[in-house]
Design a protein around this motif. Structure first.
Motif, short mmCIF file in Angstrom:
data_model
loop_
_atom_site.label_atom_id
_atom_site.label_comp_id
_atom_site.label_asym_id
_atom_site.label_seq_id
_atom_site.Cartn_x
_atom_site.Cartn_y
_atom_site.Cartn_z
N THR A 50 0.82 -1.21 0.00
CA THR A 50 0.00 0.00 0.00
C THR A 50 0.85 1.26 0.00
OG1 THR A 50 -0.18 -0.17 2.42
CG2 THR A 50 -1.98 -1.09 1.10
N GLY A 51 2.18 1.11 -0.20
CA GLY A 51 3.06 2.26 -0.39
C GLY A 51 3.66 2.84 0.86
N ASP A 52 3.40 2.29 2.06
CA ASP A 52 3.95 2.84 3.30
C ASP A 52 5.24 2.08 3.64
OD1 ASP A 52 4.41 4.04 5.72
OD2 ASP A 52 2.35 3.84 6.44
N LEU A 53 6.32 2.43 2.94
CA LEU A 53 7.56 1.66 3.06
C LEU A 53 8.25 1.86 4.40
CD1 LEU A 53 8.93 2.22 -0.53
CD2 LEU A 53 7.73 0.24 0.36
N GLY A 54 8.16 3.07 4.96
CA GLY A 54 8.77 3.31 6.26
C GLY A 54 8.22 2.39 7.33
N ARG A 55 6.90 2.26 7.37
CA ARG A 55 6.27 1.37 8.35
C ARG A 55 6.57 -0.10 8.03
NH1 ARG A 55 2.64 3.21 11.98
NH2 ARG A 55 1.94 5.37 11.80
N ALA A 56 6.63 -0.43 6.76
CA ALA A 56 6.95 -1.82 6.37
C ALA A 56 8.31 -2.23 6.94
CB ALA A 56 6.95 -1.95 4.85
#
Length: 452
Positions: free
Chosen positions: A177-183
């Motif tokens: 879903t594009g939230d790479l920092g949280r990933a």
């Protein structure tokens, strides 16, 4: 009383135990004197019911017989029959998920979670919550799935294996879903917990490592991602597990493909496919077929027939698996690309429409890719205005995404396509966004020298 129940009794809250005992007595319509009778004094029973005394194992068994209830019910745990029935219910829910019936799975899981709220059944509540998160994701409720997974990770009683699986799912959802920092953050936090618990030498730990590596790669940390993946491959080879090795080879192939080396990526992906075919993971097998098909389209020349076969097989398998809407959308997009390369623009656009119907606005990256492909079909037919409209829609989808490698590539592709239909200012803006998404920033020299 067996040792398991004796251990539960030692840890049971006296007030809660007394309350259950009193409720059982009242349900039978008995007074304290009638229950105590020849077993014990009324005063002793009263102190047990009020939570001031803990009964002995023998006293509790005797009271259970007098009240015609099980010791398990007084202790607040499930008996073996209930445990067996719950295990069957969860097995059925998992089978429903794997066979592409997430709504059916969720119905059974909701009932199971209600039942498990009041009784402990040997870790089954954790399994039910993990399955529930999968069902939520499969029914396009990613935010609810994230909340369920985060709750599992925050719960200090969650066991190590469930924690790893929840970390894998959460990191992947954030990445998709594009939230790479949280990933990356949540994945690395779980990796640290796994290593502290001594669970690093298992299949799931390897899968978690490569999931985090994929997020690093998408964010542009290419070197670090490749090193993480190489370490994961070495660990998977040491484990000798087909599933762990397949996961490591799969992610290595993705990285090679994103670096533009499809010729090196395809053998890795095919090796992963052969290994994964030995197992029962229908969803990931279908997702991997989609990845192999995508790489085959990037060969020079494209392996069109092989790619079509893999996409069609993946699409068929996903109908009977727990594939998420995003998984299905990428497979449909692959088939749309095959149709475009084969010159069938109408079929390509029909498949693009199916992509949007599947994602319903929840997957900006795949939607932007689909709109870009739609624009290319119109441009190939000379319909410049319609092509420009599709490209502009793709720009709007991408504008909602932060910096990451995949978005950067899409912006770059769009810039060239916008330029081709005469939208020069929009093309310049897309080039700028491509640079920003890849991590580049404007740098202005403002050094001031002291004057004598």
């Amino acid at each position: 009383m067996d040792s398991r129940l004796a251990a539960v009794l030692a840890q049971t809250d006296r007030v809660e135990l007394g309350g259950r005992l009193r409720a059982a007595r009242q349900a039978r319509g008995l007074t304290q004197g009638e229950v105590a009778d020849d077993l014990m004094s009324v005063a002793y029973l009263s102190r047990i019911e009020s939570g001031h005394r803990q009964p002995t194992a023998l006293a509790l068994e005797t009271l259970a017989v007098r009240l015609d209830v099980t010791v398990e019910s007084l202790l607040g745990v499930a008996d073996r029959r209930e445990i067996h029935e719950m295990r069957l219910a969860l097995d059925y829910a998992e089978l429903s998920l794997e066979s592409g019936q997430p709504e059916e799975a969720e119905k059974h899981l909701s009932k199971a979670l209600d039942a498990l709220a009041s009784k402990e059944m040997e870790g089954m509540r954790e399994r039910a919550r993990l399955l529930h998160a999968r069902a939520l994701e499969a029914t396009k409720r990613e935010d609810d799935a994230v909340l369920e997974l985060e709750s599992l990770l925050e719960d200090t009683t969650t066991n190590g294996m469930t924690r790893i699986k929840a970390g894998i799912a959460l990191s992947r959802i954030f990445r998709e879903t594009g939230d790479l920092g949280r990933a990356i953050e949540c994945g690395e936090r779980v990796i640290a917990q796994v290593e502290d618990a001594g669970l690093a030498a298992c299949d799931e730990a390897v899968q978690l490592a490569v999931t985090v590596a994929a997020a690093h790669f998408e964010r542009g940390d290419t070197g670090h991602a490749v090193r993480l993946c190489r370490k994961a491959i070495a660990r998977a080879e040491a484990l000798g597990s087909p599933r762990a090795r397949a996961s490591a080879y799969w992610n290595a192939s993705v990285m090679q493909g994103r670096r533009g080396d499809a010729a090196a990526a395809v053998p890795l992906a095919e090796r992963a496919l052969a290994l994964m075919s030995e197992g029962q993971d229908a969803r990931n097998l279908a997702r991997l077929r989609t990845e192999v098909g995508r790489l085959q389209l990037e060969l020079d020349p494209p392996a069109l027939a092989d790619a079509r076969h893999n996409f069609e097989q993946a699409a068929s398998d996903m109908k009977w698996s727990s594939a998420s809407p995003i998984d299905v959308a990428y497979t449909l997009l692959g088939l749309a690309r095959v149709a475009f390369i084969a010159g069938d623009h109408d079929e390509s656009r029909e498949l693009v429409a199916q992509v949007h119907a599947t994602t319903e606005g929840h997957a900006p990256i795949v939607e932007a890719e689909a709109l870009t492909l739609e624009g290319r079909t119109y441009a190939a037919e000379g319909a410049t205005e319609r092509a420009a409209a599709s490209y502009q829609d793709a720009v709007l989808r991408l504008s909602a995404i932060g910096s990451d490698q995949e978005a950067a590539q899409l912006w770059f592709d769009l810039a060239d396509l916008l330029n081709g239909v005469g939208m020069h200012e929009a093309a310049l803006d897309a080039y700028r966004r491509a640079a920003v998404s890849s991590g580049l920033r404007a740098r202005v020299a403002t050094t001031t020298y002291a004057r004598s």
